[in-house]
Design a protein around this motif. Sequence first.
Motif, PDB file in Angstrom:
ATOM      1  N   ALA A 127      46.812  46.074  41.862  1.00  0.00           N
ATOM      2  CA  ALA A 127      47.818  44.880  40.727  1.00  0.00           C
ATOM      3  C   ALA A 127      49.599  45.078  40.738  1.00  0.00           C
ATOM      4  O   ALA A 127      49.846  44.495  40.238  1.00  0.00           O
ATOM      5  N   LEU A 128      49.464  46.301  41.374  1.00  0.00           N
ATOM      6  CA  LEU A 128      50.419  46.543  42.281  1.00  0.00           C
ATOM      7  C   LEU A 128      51.304  45.161  43.196  1.00  0.00           C
ATOM      8  O   LEU A 128      52.776  44.916  42.780  1.00  0.00           O
ATOM      9  N   ILE A 180      44.890  47.229  33.357  1.00  0.00           N
ATOM     10  CA  ILE A 180      45.764  46.797  31.656  1.00  0.00           C
ATOM     11  C   ILE A 180      47.896  45.910  32.521  1.00  0.00           C
ATOM     12  O   ILE A 180      47.769  44.539  32.262  1.00  0.00           O
ATOM     13  N   ILE A 181      47.527  46.073  33.999  1.00  0.00           N
ATOM     14  CA  ILE A 181      48.740  45.188  34.368  1.00  0.00           C
ATOM     15  C   ILE A 181      48.297  43.434  34.317  1.00  0.00           C
ATOM     16  O   ILE A 181      48.833  42.634  34.383  1.00  0.00           O
ATOM     17  N   GLU A 182      47.313  43.893  35.092  1.00  0.00           N
ATOM     18  CA  GLU A 182      46.214  42.088  35.504  1.00  0.00           C
ATOM     19  C   GLU A 182      46.313  41.082  33.866  1.00  0.00           C
ATOM     20  O   GLU A 182      46.575  40.089  33.615  1.00  0.00           O
ATOM     21  N   GLY A 183      46.225  42.533  33.142  1.00  0.00           N
ATOM     22  CA  GLY A 183      45.378  41.400  31.896  1.00  0.00           C
ATOM     23  C   GLY A 183      47.084  41.040  30.995  1.00  0.00           C
ATOM     24  O   GLY A 183      47.507  40.024  30.636  1.00  0.00           O
ATOM     25  N   ILE A 184      47.822  41.742  31.672  1.00  0.00           N
ATOM     26  CA  ILE A 184      49.343  41.080  30.765  1.00  0.00           C
ATOM     27  C   ILE A 184      49.578  40.135  31.581  1.00  0.00           C
ATOM     28  O   ILE A 184      49.869  39.140  30.656  1.00  0.00           O
ATOM     29  N   ALA A 185      49.729  40.435  32.922  1.00  0.00           N
ATOM     30  CA  ALA A 185      50.240  38.953  34.184  1.00  0.00           C
ATOM     31  C   ALA A 185      48.792  38.095  33.149  1.00  0.00           C
ATOM     32  O   ALA A 185      49.966  36.793  33.414  1.00  0.00           O
ATOM     33  N   GLY A 194      49.194  33.428  32.527  1.00  0.00           N
ATOM     34  CA  GLY A 194      47.700  31.982  32.512  1.00  0.00           C
ATOM     35  C   GLY A 194      47.782  32.585  34.339  1.00  0.00           C
ATOM     36  O   GLY A 194      47.746  33.623  34.647  1.00  0.00           O
ATOM     37  N   SER A 195      46.103  31.822  34.610  1.00  0.00           N
ATOM     38  CA  SER A 195      45.530  32.349  35.271  1.00  0.00           C
ATOM     39  C   SER A 195      45.577  31.434  36.495  1.00  0.00           C
ATOM     40  O   SER A 195      44.826  31.599  37.832  1.00  0.00           O
ATOM     41  N   SER A 196      46.213  29.911  36.899  1.00  0.00           N
ATOM     42  CA  SER A 196      46.538  28.936  37.556  1.00  0.00           C
ATOM     43  C   SER A 196      46.690  29.432  38.391  1.00  0.00           C
ATOM     44  O   SER A 196      46.842  29.067  39.314  1.00  0.00           O
ATOM     45  N   GLY A 197      47.827  30.709  38.564  1.00  0.00           N
ATOM     46  CA  GLY A 197      48.839  30.649  39.539  1.00  0.00           C
ATOM     47  C   GLY A 197      49.842  29.611  39.550  1.00  0.00           C
ATOM     48  O   GLY A 197      50.591  28.699  38.971  1.00  0.00           O
TER      49      GLY A 197
END
Lengths: 233, 295
Positions: free
Chosen positions: B49-50, B113-118, B123-126
Amino acid sequence: MSAMLEVRDLNAWYGESHILHGVEFDVNEGEVVTLLGRNGAGKTTTMKSIMGLVPRREGQIRFKGQETVHLRPDLIARAGIAICPEERGIFASLDVTENLMLPIKVADGGLSLDEIYTLFPNIKERARSQGTKLSGGEQQMLAIARILRTGARLLLLDEPTEGLAPVIVQQIGRTIREIKKRGFTVLLVEQNFRFAATVADRHYVMDHGVVVDMIPNAQLEANMDKLHDYLGV
Amino acid sequence: MLMIFGYPAPLMFGQLLLGLINGAFYALLSLGLAVIFGMLNIVNFAHGALFMLGAFVAWGLLEFLGIGYWPALILAPIIVGAFGLLLEKTLISRLYKLDHLYGLLLTFGLALIIEGIARNEFGSSGMPYRIPDALQGAMNLGFMFLPVYRGWVVVASAVMCLATWLVIEKTSLGATLRAATENAPLVQAFGINVPRMISLTYAGGVALAAFAGVLAAPIYSVNPNMGSNLIIVVFAVVVIGGMGSILGSIVTGFGLGIIEGLTKVFYPQGSATVIFVVMVIVLLARPAGLFGKNA
């Protein structure tokens, strides 16, 4: 004049175990003082408490008038106390020079590298060897040399002769006398009171976590029976 | 056309390069994990995540402040490293006296948490991140075309790994770090502020992950899953190299990247699992890993 180190009503615990029960003693500047006692009497715990290495400790430990009982070990070291631990504490992942240079210099007045190499020629010869590849005696010399560099004036030596051959024990005796001559103050934990008698000015005897007696070195012979009782030898 | 073991050379070298690039990320990430595990005894599951955060910070610096790739390569590791310092001071430092499992659970939670916030914010598409102008294009090496940026990633990672190794193995700071992994209380009794050193080590390990994240940003799209896709493989690399071994992480990271790349040539369907097969073999033969202390 007050003592360099004053220990008053020192209590220490490992978890639930109450190890020290009000230890009291003094060490004057320039003295070599020993803590004698049977296994489990609390000698090493006293040393570790002075150095801040026992998590729970209460009472007073005054070094040069400064209360240190609640300080972290690094701050106690910076105040001018250095320890050579019972198990020598030579680091396997460091070579001899790295081991030697590891403690930070806390004040002027420590031995220079040249002086250390003169005092301990083996250390120079084995400078690039892995620290734990040295013989037991060489490791002990390295552990003592390491703290002489720092400028700390009170040296805590925890059983420096343990497990060493008689010829090495003699060499360590000569080293402690040399350290004393150079003005360092030494608190020494020893099981071997015959060795202690060759280097110390005074002896404190510990039993069950308290200091039970103080014997000046000059009166050691006269108190031999009492000492045998204390130490169970 | 030049053939190697019956396969066209450009295909072979192309996969070798891809393997080296993946290996560069494995090495950088596992190096940070090894430094953190060696010093803190914490299995830092938040590392992926970091890494992702490093890429996002680089993207954010460009998008919102107009700060480009080169400054981001320095700024993002500092920013994410400072965030790591905050995590260590406020959360992770409370777990040192507990079993390893608690550190693993905490950092796994932090990763979620970090990935969820991002994911929630972006969004997930990047999002795309442009390759800097100086690293655009490709070089003709004769036997293959080498995209300049990919070559840069391999070189930058190798230099960073080498620099980290040199600091740890050849400097007095490194000697202090190594000593503290053996006997932290004694090192502290030698006048060194070990709690501060532990915090800075965590921040340094995290900064390495963020550095890898910035390097990865132009290759992969900047997306919340980019860390979690890598982290399991990186943990396998750390286990194979030997938990806490600096040299082990670097050699194993690059080595396994190459093995993975070559497997794509010889047995493509096995490329996703080859690292785990190697892990099983190494664990059976040398449970402490190839470079582990008890190997």
